[in-house]
Structures are given as structure tokens and as C-alpha cells.
Design an enzyme around this catalytic site. Structure first.
Site, PDB file in Angstrom:
ATOM      1  N   GLY A  26      90.527  16.045 -25.519  1.00  0.00           N
ATOM      2  CA  GLY A  26      91.666  16.934 -25.741  1.00  0.00           C
ATOM      3  C   GLY A  26      91.758  17.435 -27.174  1.00  0.00           C
ATOM      4  N   ASP A  38      92.579  27.293 -28.255  1.00  0.00           N
ATOM      5  CA  ASP A  38      91.518  26.484 -28.868  1.00  0.00           C
ATOM      6  C   ASP A  38      90.542  27.330 -29.678  1.00  0.00           C
ATOM      7  OD1 ASP A  38      92.814  24.632 -27.375  1.00  0.00           O
ATOM      8  OD2 ASP A  38      91.148  24.186 -26.024  1.00  0.00           O
ATOM      9  N   TYR A  92      95.110  21.146 -13.697  1.00  0.00           N
ATOM     10  CA  TYR A  92      95.338  22.238 -14.652  1.00  0.00           C
ATOM     11  C   TYR A  92      95.480  23.562 -13.888  1.00  0.00           C
ATOM     12  CZ  TYR A  92      94.391  25.401 -18.592  1.00  0.00           C
ATOM     13  OH  TYR A  92      94.466  26.396 -19.538  1.00  0.00           O
TER      14      TYR A  92
HETATM   15  P1  ADP Z   1      87.519  18.929 -24.892  1.00  0.00           P
HETATM   16  O1  ADP Z   1      87.368  20.368 -25.222  1.00  0.00           O
HETATM   17  O2  ADP Z   1      88.936  18.492 -24.845  1.00  0.00           O
HETATM   18  O3  ADP Z   1      86.711  18.022 -25.764  1.00  0.00           O
HETATM   19  P2  ADP Z   1      86.332  19.807 -22.431  1.00  0.00           P
HETATM   20  O4  ADP Z   1      86.186  19.165 -21.110  1.00  0.00           O
HETATM   21  O5  ADP Z   1      87.042  21.101 -22.513  1.00  0.00           O
HETATM   22  O6  ADP Z   1      86.989  18.723 -23.407  1.00  0.00           O
HETATM   23  O7  ADP Z   1      84.897  20.053 -23.066  1.00  0.00           O
HETATM   24  C1  ADP Z   1      83.955  19.018 -23.115  1.00  0.00           C
HETATM   25  C2  ADP Z   1      82.587  19.556 -22.716  1.00  0.00           C
HETATM   26  O8  ADP Z   1      82.096  20.440 -23.749  1.00  0.00           O
HETATM   27  C3  ADP Z   1      81.536  18.476 -22.606  1.00  0.00           C
HETATM   28  O9  ADP Z   1      81.540  17.885 -21.330  1.00  0.00           O
HETATM   29  C4  ADP Z   1      80.255  19.246 -22.887  1.00  0.00           C
HETATM   30  O10 ADP Z   1      79.845  19.948 -21.732  1.00  0.00           O
HETATM   31  C5  ADP Z   1      80.701  20.278 -23.911  1.00  0.00           C
HETATM   32  N1  ADP Z   1      80.463  19.815 -25.291  1.00  0.00           N
HETATM   33  C6  ADP Z   1      81.391  19.641 -26.258  1.00  0.00           C
HETATM   34  N2  ADP Z   1      80.819  19.239 -27.417  1.00  0.00           N
HETATM   35  C7  ADP Z   1      79.497  19.142 -27.186  1.00  0.00           C
HETATM   36  C8  ADP Z   1      78.353  18.779 -27.979  1.00  0.00           C
HETATM   37  N3  ADP Z   1      78.461  18.421 -29.250  1.00  0.00           N
HETATM   38  N4  ADP Z   1      77.136  18.819 -27.386  1.00  0.00           N
HETATM   39  C9  ADP Z   1      77.012  19.201 -26.102  1.00  0.00           C
HETATM   40  N5  ADP Z   1      78.041  19.540 -25.319  1.00  0.00           N
HETATM   41  C10 ADP Z   1      79.265  19.517 -25.829  1.00  0.00           C
HETATM   42 MG    MG Z   2      88.081  21.988 -24.063  1.00  0.00          MG
END
Ligand code: ADP
Ligand code: MG
Length: 393
Positions: free
Chosen positions: A135, A184, A235
Site C-alpha cells: 500500500g 499514486d 476495490y
Molecule cells: P503496491 O503498489 O501497494 O505496492 P500493487 O499490488 O499495486 O501494490 O503493486 C505491486 C506489484 O507491482 C507487484 O506485484 C509487482 O508486479 C509490481 N512491482 C512493484 N515493484 C516492483 C519491483 N521492484 N520489481 C518488479 N515488480 C514490481
Molecule cells: Mg499499487
């Protein structure tokens, strides 16, 4: 004690080393984009309301270089992504790029597909200090870092920062299949050190709100480290319910709706849930306006009280809290010197944000640890800068 986040140079050298190991040459581009914490204004962005996020020192950093091969080769050193941490795909015709596996690469592919112009092939390594899926918006950090990387690679920049944020949001919608709001990406692009960002999600106007002068107070993030349950389907259900409520009231969005309109919905015998969801959005938009006013007047007690009301509304009316988040919030509020605490982000897991006096940080962390059966992690939220191109050295 709060967790110390790796600084930019530590993350950069990790990424540069990995790049040499993987590709046998040095990278010549380095960019980063931050995660964020939303202080107040939850589930208001897709209702054209106000939000008040701030960019965090936690960043997603990309190093890379143009390549002569046909394909892009990208490695993410994130430990949390469950699938392959390596991807290759062609960018020669960006309009032909399609989402696929691994899923995390879709955020990147979406940015390439939505970029201003065609881009040459490149190799890249991604390292992030933003906790994934907590989050704090690791997804927007990844998109905005990718877009910034493409700007550095091509020398072509978005005319306006909002164009960049909107292109990244489209990448998340169309390639990752997540119908997120605009908060975001905006804060990841436009974050300013020492400031929170008031964003009007109706006309996309922004106002930078100074918060570095809050001196004796600080925002503490507590990560529940509890897995998101039901988050994406819930959501969408919440969002659709809001859209339906606005439609029934003949309004373009719930931003246009006032508390007296609840009576109109009641007269239409809409489900009780719709009344509650609508009430959350109307009151949360109002709370966000009042919270900014409180910050500007340095009335931190009022700001804290609004955070508490925000959480209670998310728990009771919007029903997006969880036992873990409620436990963290309740424990924080028990400490003298804590002014307010609420869940932050979409809910169903993830993090809370707490406004507290600096001199009770350790006491609060210890108390939360004693009351919470999970394994929480803590971060001090210092308002940081948005996306930027960094020196390679
Ligand atoms: P949040 O944005 O709250 O962290 P989300 O579910 O929106 O959660 O996004 C998370 C997803 O974004 C991960 O499951 C992955 O697919 C992608 N992601 C985020 N950061 C990375 C990273 N550093 N390397 C690869 N994928 C990433
Ligand atoms: Mg996200």
C-alpha cells in the site's frame, strides 16, 4: 526502532554492480521514483475528490543502457515478486507490445507502449526499497521510474508532468489490469521534499503543502505485513458502487454530492451498503479539505482527529479495514502523544500512518509490537522528492 531505509547511493551501487554482472558493461543511465504514503483522502481519487499523499524516501531505481540487440533485457532484484525476475521483450514497434508473463513486467511494458515516441532497445536492472504490495505504491514507483528512464534514454520529455502521470496510470489500467486512481502516479512524479501534495482529482490541480515545519511531530508508517485479502475484487466493487450511487443521483461523480443527498438515496431504497459507501466518500472529501486547513494553521491535534475519523469511516462505512489494521491503529492511539492513526492505501492489509510526537516514537513502536501478534515493520515518513534522473557516478 524504526527500520532504516537504504539511501539512494546504496541502492544505486547495488543496481550498478548487478548491471555489470548481468550485461558485462557499465550502465550509463540512472533514474528513480518514490513510493508514497497517503495522509488522508482514501478512496476519494476515483470519486474526483481530494487526496493528500507525500512522497517517501523509499524509491524504485533503474539503471540501464541502450542496447544493439532487438530485445530489451530487464532484471528486477525485488525478492518479493513471485515469478521470474528476468524478462525480455521487443520494443521495435511499441504499439504491438502486449501484456503477458511475468506479470510484474506489464507495468514496464505499459509505460513503453504509452511513451511519447518509439524507444530503442535497452538493458536495465531495477532495485527498489519500496515494500511491494504494502500500500505504499511500489507499482506507481515502478511505472514512474520506467517512464523517467525512457525520458533519459530518448531525450524526449513529457511537456507537462501530469501527462507523464496519466500515461503511467494508463499503463497500470491497460497492461496490469488494475483500475487505479491517479493519486499514486501524481505524487511519484510531483513529490517535493518537505511537502505533502494536495491533489484535486477532478481538475488535476495541485497545491504543495509544507509539512517539514511540523517540528516536534512526525508521521510513522506501520506495515502490518499482512497479505492483502480480496483487495482487487473488493476495490472494484467499492468503485462500482460509488459510480452507481453518483448515477442514481444524476451526478458525474460523488464529488458533486452532498450529505443531504443521502436522503435521496434512502428514498430510492438503495442497498444499505450504497448509503454507507457514499457517506464515507462525502465525509472523507470534506475531512481532506479540513485537514489541509489544519496543517496550514499548524493545528496538529485537529489533523490527528481527522485521521482518526478517516479510519473509523473506512472501517465502519467503507468496510476496507482488517483486524490487523484495526489492531495497529487502536494500539497506536493508546499512547499519549499520538494525535491520530489510520489505515493508508486501499485497505485489506498494508500499512497504517500515525501522527505522533517525536519523543514517543520508541514507546509507540514498542507498544504496537506488544499488542500486535503479526510482525510489523516501522518507517519514519520524511516527505521526499518525486522522480528524477540521477548522476551515474
Ligand atoms: P503496491 O503498489 O501497494 O505496492 P500493487 O499490488 O499495486 O501494490 O503493486 C505491486 C506489484 O507491482 C507487484 O506485484 C509487482 O508486479 C509490481 N512491482 C512493484 N515493484 C516492483 C519491483 N521492484 N520489481 C518488479 N515488480 C514490481
Ligand atoms: Mg499499487
Amino acid at each position: 526502532m524504526a527500520t532504516t531505509v537504504l539511501n539512494v547511493n546504496e541502492i544505486k551501487s547495488k543496481a550498478l554492480d548487478a548491471f555489470v554482472n548481468k550485461f558485462g558493461e557499465n550502465a550509463n543511465i540512472c533514474v528513480c521514483a518514490p513510493g508514497r504514503v497517503n495522509l488522508i483522502g482514501e478512496h476519494t481519487d476515483y470519486n474526483e475528490g481530494f487526496v493528500l499523499p507525500m512522497a517517501l524516501p523509499m524509491i524504485t531505481l533503474i539503471v540501464g543502457k541502450r542496447s544493439n540487440l532487438e530485445k530489451c533485457n530487464i532484471v528486477s532484484l525485488s525478492e518479493i515478486i513471485s515469478s521470474e525476475n528476468y524478462v525480455e521483450f521487443e520494443v521495435s514497434s511499441r504499439k504491438n507490445i502486449k501484456p503477458g508473463e511475468p506479470k510484474w513486467a506489464n507495468y514496464i511494458k505499459g509505460c513503453v507502449a504509452n511513451f511519447i515516441c518509439d524507444v530503442p532497445s535497452f538493458n536495465a536492472v531495477i532495485v527498489s526499497s519500496v515494500p511491494v504490495g504494502a500500500g505504499l505504491s511500489s507499482s506507481a514507483a515502478l511505472e514512474v521510474a520506467t517512464y523517467t528512464f525512457l525520458e533519459a534514454l530518448t531525450g524526449v520529455k513529457s511537456e507537462k508532468p501530469e501527462d507523464k502521470a496519466l500515461a503511467c496510470q494508463r499503463a497500470e489500467h491497460d497492461f496490469a489490469g488494475v483500475p487505479c486512481g491517479i493519486m499514486d502516479q501524481f505524487i511519484s512524479v510531483m513529490g517535493k521534499e518537505g511537502h505533502a501534495l494536495l491533489l484535486d482529482c477532478r481538475d488535476l490541480s495541485i497545491k504543495q503543502i509544507p509539512i517539514s515545519q511540523i517540528n516536534d511531530y512526525v508521521f510513522l508508517i506501520t506495515n502490518s505485513n499482512a497479505p492483502h485479502k480480496l483487495s482487487s475484487s473488493a476495490y472494484c466493487k467499492r468503485r462500482d458502487c460509488c459510480y452507481e450511487a453518483a448515477k442514481r443521483l444524476n451526478k458525474g461523480s460523488l464529488r458533486e454530492v452532498s450529505i443531504s443527498d443521502i436522503q435521496v438515496l434512502k428514498a430510492q431504497n438503495v442497498p444499505k451498503e450504497m448509503i454507507k459507501r457514499t457517506r464515507h466518500v462525502i465525509t472523507e472529501i470534506q475531512r481532506t479539505i479540513e485537514a489541509v486547513d489544519a496543517l496550514e494553521k499548524r493545528d496538529f491535534n485537529k489533523f490527528g482527529q481527522l485521521m482518526n475519523e478517516s479510519h473509523d469511516s473506512l472501517k465502519n462505512d467503507y468496510e476496507v479495514s482488517s483486524i490487523e489494521l484495526d489492531t495497529l491503529v487502536a494500539a497506536a492511539r493508546e499512547i499519549n502523544g499520538v494525535l491520530g492513526s489510520r489505515l493508508t492505501g486501499a485497505g485489506f492489509g498494508g500499512c497504517t500512518v500515525t501522527l505522533l510526537k517525536k519523543d514517543v516514537i520508541d514507546e509507540t513502536i514498542n507498544h504496537i509490537k506488544a499488542k500486535y501478534s503479526g510482525n510489523a515493520t516501522f518507517y519514519i515518513a520524511t516527505p521526499a522528492m518525486g522522480a528524477r534522473i540521477l548522476d551515474i557516478n
